[in-house]
Motif scaffolding. Structure first.
Motif, short mmCIF file in Angstrom:
data_model
loop_
_atom_site.label_atom_id
_atom_site.label_comp_id
_atom_site.label_asym_id
_atom_site.label_seq_id
_atom_site.Cartn_x
_atom_site.Cartn_y
_atom_site.Cartn_z
N PRO A 76 0.83 -1.21 0.00
CA PRO A 76 0.00 0.00 0.00
C PRO A 76 0.87 1.26 0.00
N GLY A 77 0.54 2.18 -0.92
CA GLY A 77 1.28 3.43 -1.06
C GLY A 77 2.42 3.35 -2.05
N GLU A 78 2.84 2.15 -2.42
CA GLU A 78 3.92 2.00 -3.39
C GLU A 78 3.41 2.42 -4.77
N MET A 79 4.29 3.07 -5.53
CA MET A 79 3.89 3.58 -6.84
C MET A 79 4.76 2.99 -7.95
N VAL A 80 4.17 2.98 -9.13
CA VAL A 80 4.89 2.60 -10.34
C VAL A 80 4.46 3.56 -11.44
N HIS A 81 5.41 3.94 -12.27
CA HIS A 81 5.15 4.88 -13.36
C HIS A 81 5.28 4.11 -14.67
N ILE A 82 4.26 4.23 -15.53
CA ILE A 82 4.23 3.50 -16.80
C ILE A 82 4.23 4.50 -17.94
N LYS A 83 5.05 4.26 -18.95
CA LYS A 83 5.03 5.04 -20.18
C LYS A 83 4.63 4.09 -21.30
N THR A 84 3.60 4.49 -22.03
CA THR A 84 3.15 3.68 -23.15
C THR A 84 3.31 4.47 -24.44
N ASN A 85 3.44 3.77 -25.52
CA ASN A 85 3.59 4.41 -26.81
C ASN A 85 2.85 3.57 -27.84
N ARG A 86 1.68 4.02 -28.27
CA ARG A 86 0.92 3.32 -29.30
C ARG A 86 1.39 3.79 -30.66
N ALA A 87 1.57 2.84 -31.55
CA ALA A 87 2.02 3.18 -32.90
C ALA A 87 1.04 4.13 -33.57
N ARG A 88 1.58 5.04 -34.35
CA ARG A 88 0.75 6.00 -35.07
C ARG A 88 0.35 5.46 -36.43
N SER A 89 -0.76 5.97 -36.90
CA SER A 89 -1.21 5.68 -38.26
C SER A 89 -0.41 6.55 -39.22
N GLY A 90 0.42 5.93 -40.01
CA GLY A 90 1.22 6.67 -40.98
C GLY A 90 0.38 7.50 -41.94
N PRO A 91 -0.67 6.92 -42.54
CA PRO A 91 -1.49 7.73 -43.46
C PRO A 91 -2.14 8.94 -42.77
N PHE A 92 -2.64 8.77 -41.54
CA PHE A 92 -3.25 9.88 -40.81
C PHE A 92 -2.22 10.97 -40.52
N HIS A 93 -1.03 10.54 -40.07
CA HIS A 93 0.06 11.47 -39.77
C HIS A 93 0.44 12.27 -41.02
N ARG A 94 0.63 11.59 -42.13
CA ARG A 94 1.02 12.26 -43.37
C ARG A 94 -0.08 13.21 -43.85
N ARG A 95 -1.33 12.80 -43.73
CA ARG A 95 -2.46 13.64 -44.14
C ARG A 95 -2.50 14.93 -43.32
N HIS A 96 -2.32 14.80 -42.02
CA HIS A 96 -2.33 15.99 -41.17
C HIS A 96 -1.25 16.98 -41.62
N PHE A 97 -0.04 16.49 -41.83
CA PHE A 97 1.04 17.39 -42.20
C PHE A 97 0.88 17.92 -43.62
N LYS A 98 0.20 17.20 -44.47
CA LYS A 98 -0.11 17.71 -45.81
C LYS A 98 -1.10 18.88 -45.69
N ILE A 99 -2.05 18.78 -44.78
CA ILE A 99 -2.98 19.90 -44.53
C ILE A 99 -2.19 21.13 -44.08
N GLU A 100 -1.30 20.93 -43.10
CA GLU A 100 -0.50 22.06 -42.60
C GLU A 100 0.36 22.66 -43.71
N GLN A 101 0.96 21.81 -44.54
CA GLN A 101 1.82 22.30 -45.61
C GLN A 101 0.99 23.07 -46.66
N THR A 102 -0.16 22.54 -47.00
CA THR A 102 -1.02 23.21 -47.99
C THR A 102 -1.46 24.57 -47.49
N LEU A 103 -1.84 24.66 -46.22
CA LEU A 103 -2.22 25.95 -45.65
C LEU A 103 -1.03 26.92 -45.63
#
Length: 171
Positions: free
Chosen positions: A52-79
């Protein structure tokens, strides 16, 4: 990336409940391959053995969707290519992040509070974080200020310009 701090609460969990939890978790989610299965079991069993009272810190990293990532940055670039306010892309990106609220607030050099744009690198923002960032950016771009700032000469027609670009991406 999600960071979670867990703390062991007071109270005991009967062995039967611990066994049931193991059956459910290891039946639904398991490590990929033998090495990761062992690591997952060791991690979960370690959680059950915390005091009781003991702590643990977790870092998670879910893989990103490449197409979604590229689409977002294409929007930024176009603007960026269509706008007339910013000469440098990095300054434009800082402006977008600040406008979207994707910042950390910190004490400024004169004592006031200033926004510091956060990173959206793969290491700093997993899929869930990046989707949240994208939604915040789209909300900012569709808001009352972004279009009029990017195209000041268009005045009331600036929103039409923003809409035409974003609708081209089905946003």
């Amino acid at each position: 990336m999600s960071e979670i701090t867990l703390v062991r609460q007071d109270g005991a969990l009967p062995d039967a409940d611990k066994d049931a939890a193991r059956r459910v978790l290891f039946g639904l989610v398991d490590g990929l391959g033998e090495v990761n299965q062992k690591s997952w079991r060791r991690f979960f069993n370690g959680l059950l053995k915390m005091e009781p009272g003991e702590m643990v810190h977790i870092k998670t990293n879910r893989a990103r969707s490449g197409p979604f990532h590229r689409r977002h940055f294409k929007i930024e670039q176009t603007l960026f290519e269509a706008q007339e306010r910013f000469e440098f892309f990095d300054q434009y990106l800082y402006w977008i992040k600040v406008g979207a609220g994707w910042v950390t607030w910190a004490a400024g050099p004169s004592g006031g509070v200033v926004p510091i744009p956060r990173s959206v690198s793969y290491a700093k923002a997993d899929e869930g974080d990046f989707q949240k960032f994208h939604e915040q950016v789209m909300t900012f771009l569709r808001g009352p200020h972004a279009a009029r700032y990017l195209w000041p000469h268009l005045k009331d027609k600036a929103d039409e310009m923003m809409n035409s670009i974003l609708e081209g991406f089905h946003e």
